[in-house]
Design a protein around this motif. Structure first.
Motif, PDB file in Angstrom:
ATOM      1  N   THR A 272       0.832  -1.212   0.000  1.00 62.40           N
ATOM      2  CA  THR A 272       0.000   0.000   0.000  1.00 62.40           C
ATOM      3  C   THR A 272       0.865   1.260   0.000  1.00 62.40           C
ATOM      4  OG1 THR A 272      -0.203  -0.228   2.421  1.00 62.40           O
ATOM      5  CG2 THR A 272      -1.993  -1.093   1.072  1.00 62.40           C
ATOM      6  N   ARG A 273       2.030   1.207   0.649  1.00 62.90           N
ATOM      7  CA  ARG A 273       2.940   2.360   0.597  1.00 62.90           C
ATOM      8  C   ARG A 273       3.388   2.624  -0.843  1.00 62.90           C
ATOM      9  NH1 ARG A 273       6.675   0.538   3.567  1.00 62.90           N
ATOM     10  NH2 ARG A 273       8.141  -0.069   1.938  1.00 62.90           N
ATOM     11  N   THR A 274       3.673   1.561  -1.564  1.00 65.88           N
ATOM     12  CA  THR A 274       4.092   1.711  -2.959  1.00 65.88           C
ATOM     13  C   THR A 274       2.982   2.334  -3.796  1.00 65.88           C
ATOM     14  OG1 THR A 274       5.559  -0.207  -2.757  1.00 65.88           O
ATOM     15  CG2 THR A 274       4.949   0.475  -4.988  1.00 65.88           C
ATOM     16  N   VAL A 347      -4.358  -6.175   9.736  1.00 62.70           N
ATOM     17  CA  VAL A 347      -3.881  -6.044   8.351  1.00 62.70           C
ATOM     18  C   VAL A 347      -4.781  -5.083   7.574  1.00 62.70           C
ATOM     19  CG1 VAL A 347      -3.510  -7.282   6.177  1.00 62.70           C
ATOM     20  CG2 VAL A 347      -2.795  -8.320   8.340  1.00 62.70           C
ATOM     21  N   LEU A 348      -6.091  -5.183   7.763  1.00 60.38           N
ATOM     22  CA  LEU A 348      -7.026  -4.287   7.064  1.00 60.38           C
ATOM     23  C   LEU A 348      -6.844  -2.843   7.504  1.00 60.38           C
ATOM     24  CD1 LEU A 348      -9.430  -4.027   5.112  1.00 60.38           C
ATOM     25  CD2 LEU A 348     -10.944  -4.360   7.084  1.00 60.38           C
ATOM     26  N   ILE A 349      -6.672  -2.607   8.796  1.00 58.32           N
ATOM     27  CA  ILE A 349      -6.479  -1.243   9.308  1.00 58.32           C
ATOM     28  C   ILE A 349      -5.253  -0.595   8.684  1.00 58.32           C
ATOM     29  CG2 ILE A 349      -5.937   0.104  11.382  1.00 58.32           C
ATOM     30  CD1 ILE A 349      -7.618  -1.957  12.963  1.00 58.32           C
ATOM     31  N   SER A 350      -4.220  -1.387   8.423  1.00 61.13           N
ATOM     32  CA  SER A 350      -2.993  -0.836   7.831  1.00 61.13           C
ATOM     33  C   SER A 350      -3.263  -0.167   6.488  1.00 61.13           C
ATOM     34  CB  SER A 350      -1.940  -1.932   7.675  1.00 61.13           C
ATOM     35  OG  SER A 350      -2.269  -2.830   6.626  1.00 61.13           O
ATOM     36  N   GLY A 351      -4.309  -0.599   5.792  1.00 58.61           N
ATOM     37  CA  GLY A 351      -4.663   0.021   4.518  1.00 58.61           C
ATOM     38  C   GLY A 351      -5.145   1.455   4.676  1.00 58.61           C
ATOM     39  N   PHE A 352      -5.692   1.804   5.825  1.00 56.39           N
ATOM     40  CA  PHE A 352      -6.054   3.183   6.131  1.00 56.39           C
ATOM     41  C   PHE A 352      -4.836   3.970   6.628  1.00 56.39           C
ATOM     42  CE2 PHE A 352     -10.005   0.809   6.660  1.00 56.39           C
ATOM     43  CZ  PHE A 352     -10.948   1.619   6.061  1.00 56.39           C
ATOM     44  N   TYR A 353      -4.080   3.335   7.520  1.00 52.58           N
ATOM     45  CA  TYR A 353      -2.973   4.019   8.189  1.00 52.58           C
ATOM     46  C   TYR A 353      -1.856   4.419   7.221  1.00 52.58           C
ATOM     47  CZ  TYR A 353       1.075   4.654  11.263  1.00 52.58           C
ATOM     48  OH  TYR A 353       2.193   5.157  11.893  1.00 52.58           O
ATOM     49  N   GLN A 354      -1.417   3.494   6.384  1.00 54.05           N
ATOM     50  CA  GLN A 354      -0.231   3.740   5.570  1.00 54.05           C
ATOM     51  C   GLN A 354      -0.372   4.917   4.601  1.00 54.05           C
ATOM     52  OE1 GLN A 354       3.317   1.820   5.097  1.00 54.05           O
ATOM     53  NE2 GLN A 354       2.986   3.999   5.081  1.00 54.05           N
ATOM     54  N   PRO A 355      -1.412   4.980   3.754  1.00 59.07           N
ATOM     55  CA  PRO A 355      -1.488   6.116   2.820  1.00 59.07           C
ATOM     56  C   PRO A 355      -1.756   7.446   3.515  1.00 59.07           C
ATOM     57  CG  PRO A 355      -3.465   4.767   2.662  1.00 59.07           C
ATOM     58  CD  PRO A 355      -2.498   4.014   3.520  1.00 59.07           C
ATOM     59  N   ALA A 356      -2.586   7.428   4.569  1.00 53.25           N
ATOM     60  CA  ALA A 356      -2.900   8.685   5.256  1.00 53.25           C
ATOM     61  C   ALA A 356      -1.650   9.292   5.876  1.00 53.25           C
ATOM     62  CB  ALA A 356      -3.963   8.450   6.329  1.00 53.25           C
ATOM     63  N   THR A 357      -0.842   8.472   6.551  1.00 55.18           N
ATOM     64  CA  THR A 357       0.374   8.999   7.180  1.00 55.18           C
ATOM     65  C   THR A 357       1.425   9.373   6.145  1.00 55.18           C
ATOM     66  OG1 THR A 357       1.145   6.717   7.511  1.00 55.18           O
ATOM     67  CG2 THR A 357       0.038   7.798   9.361  1.00 55.18           C
ATOM     68  N   LEU A 358       1.489   8.628   5.046  1.00 57.29           N
ATOM     69  CA  LEU A 358       2.474   8.964   4.020  1.00 57.29           C
ATOM     70  C   LEU A 358       2.177  10.331   3.402  1.00 57.29           C
ATOM     71  CD1 LEU A 358       4.343   6.853   1.542  1.00 57.29           C
ATOM     72  CD2 LEU A 358       2.948   8.666   0.562  1.00 57.29           C
TER      73      LEU A 358
END
Length: 428
Positions: A272-274, A347-358
């Motif tokens: 998701t970061r990519t 794992v699902l929550i990480s999909g919200f966290y990663q792009p928002a923080t990036l």
């Protein structure tokens, strides 16, 4: 007008495709290096390598902060926005970090002793490769992205990573860890020269000799400090439970369980970061151009895309969790079936966290990232109290962490919705 074949070639060799390929190679290298070093080194030597690898994790927030600060400083200049003209302080920060990493590379391995020069030098060169790989991936990559050179950087990064894999093959065939360290050091230095050649003629290259002013240093330090605090909060959100579990339950099954869940989570976050990074140039261009509706719409579309992408591994964990953890841990699998639903949720929550923080960390939103960092630190304190009050049940620890992780993710998304037009004077 381009033919269909030309368009397909353009997509296959564009920034998005090359960046995805590079991320895939990085993941493959990490796995292969784990397998090769674990089998090619004795137990005591491998323990030293695990320690040296961990050193890079704790230095990484500085690399992230410098890269993000450089991006915020240089992006306006790259797009010709008035007022976006930093001086040579950008290169001074890069130079200072390179010097620090070099000193650490040869200083820290001395802790294991200097009685065996071959062992010491092998460890030092290994740490040099680890630290300068992070320097390449964070400090330099973010700096180069600011000038819209992501495609070229991804291409040479793929070649660089392939050569690192070849160096692992050299170790496997020769059984010489020192030779492996020498090979990776040569690759690191050679590709610094390749990158310098690539940057000649760009706006970035001209900053090497730009004057350094007191005001420029102060402004860049503010960007760096805000980015560093945010990077540390990210480290805290993703890693503080390791310390909490260790203190409460010791080094045992509960720690292995949490680490196993987070390994799957980090794999999802790499993807998701990519995805988010591919859209970063477009969204930053829209912000600098004052196109706020398009920027916000694009930002939330990317978050939705990342959530959809993370839902795939989350569903796999939910349906096949025991098989996945058996594959990862073999006879050491201590993840109970009762932990599968919460593991999938994390794992699902990480999909919200990663792009928002990036996006927050790259889009010149110092005020907003301070809010998220403050909430993360406060939330971590509440997390510790809840874990302590829970009676230290391993599965309960995961559920409490999921609530903490979700809370920080929600605040990050709310703050993302409040990103304003790029104003280097206010947020820098």
């Amino acid at each position: 007008m381009k033919s269909r074949a030309q368009r397909l070639v353009g997509l296959a060799t564009g920034f998005g495709a090359l960046h995805v390929a590079h991320t895939g190679l990085n993941l493959a290298f990490t796995l292969v290096q784990l397998l090769v070093l674990a089998r090619g080194l004795d137990q005591s030597r491998y323990a030293e390598i695990v320690f040296l690898t961990a050193v890079g994790f704790y230095v990484q927030p500085i690399d992230q902060a410098i890269g993000r600060a450089n991006y915020m400083a240089l992006r306006p200049r790259s797009l010709g926005v008035a007022g976006g003209g930093p001086g040579g302080e950008v290169f001074r920060f890069l130079g200072a970090q390179a010097a620090l990493l070099t000193v650490l590379s040869f200083l820290i391995p001395a802790w294991f002793g200097l009685d065996d020069p071959v062992r010491y030098l092998g460890n030092a060169l290994y740490l040099f490769g680890c630290l300068f790989t992070a320097y390449w991936s964070f400090d330099l990559q973010s700096t180069v992205w600011s000038a819209d050179l992501g495609r070229q950087f991804a291409f040479i990064s793929i070649i660089r990573r392939l050569l690192f894999i070849a160096a692992l093959g050299l170790f496997w065939t020769t059984d010489s860890f020192l030779l492996f360290g020498v090979a990776t050091t040569v690759i690191v230095i050679a590709f610094m020269a390749v990158l310098a050649s690539m940057l000649r003629g760009s706006a970035i290259w001209g900053l090497r000799s730009a004057p350094v002013t007191r005001g420029g240093i102060v402004a860049h330090w503010k960007r760096f400090w805000a980015s560093l605090v945010f990077a540390l909060s990210e480290l805290f959100v993703l890693n503080s439970p390791y310390a909490v579990v260790t203190v409460l339950l010791g080094v045992g099954p509960a720690l292995v369980m949490f680490d196993s869940v987070m390994k799957v989570c980090r794999l999802a976050m790499a993807g998701t970061r990519t995805l988010a990074e591919i859209f970063l140039p477009r969204i930053s261009r829209q912000l600098l151009g004052g196109e706020m509706p398009q920027a916000r719409r694009g930002l939330f579309l990317v978050i939705a895309l990342c959530v959809a992408a993370s839902a795939v591994p989350a569903l796999a964990v939910l349906l096949f969790g025991q098989e996945i953890f058996d594959l990862l841990l073999g006879q050491n699998n201590v993840v109970p079936a009762a932990a599968t639903p919460v593991a999938a949720l994390i794992v699902l929550i990480s999909g919200f966290y990663q792009p928002a923080t990036l996006f927050l960390s790259y889009l010149n939103a110092a005020r907003l990232i301070r809010r998220v960092a403050q909430f993360a630190f406060a939330g971590a304190a509440v997390y510790v109290l809840l874990v302590w009050a829970s009676g230290a049940d391993p599965v309960a620890l995961l559920w409490i962490y999921a609530v903490f992780f979700a809370s920080v993710s929600l605040i990050s998304i709310i703050c993302s919705a409040r990103i304003e037009p790029w104003d280097s004077g206010r947020d820098g």
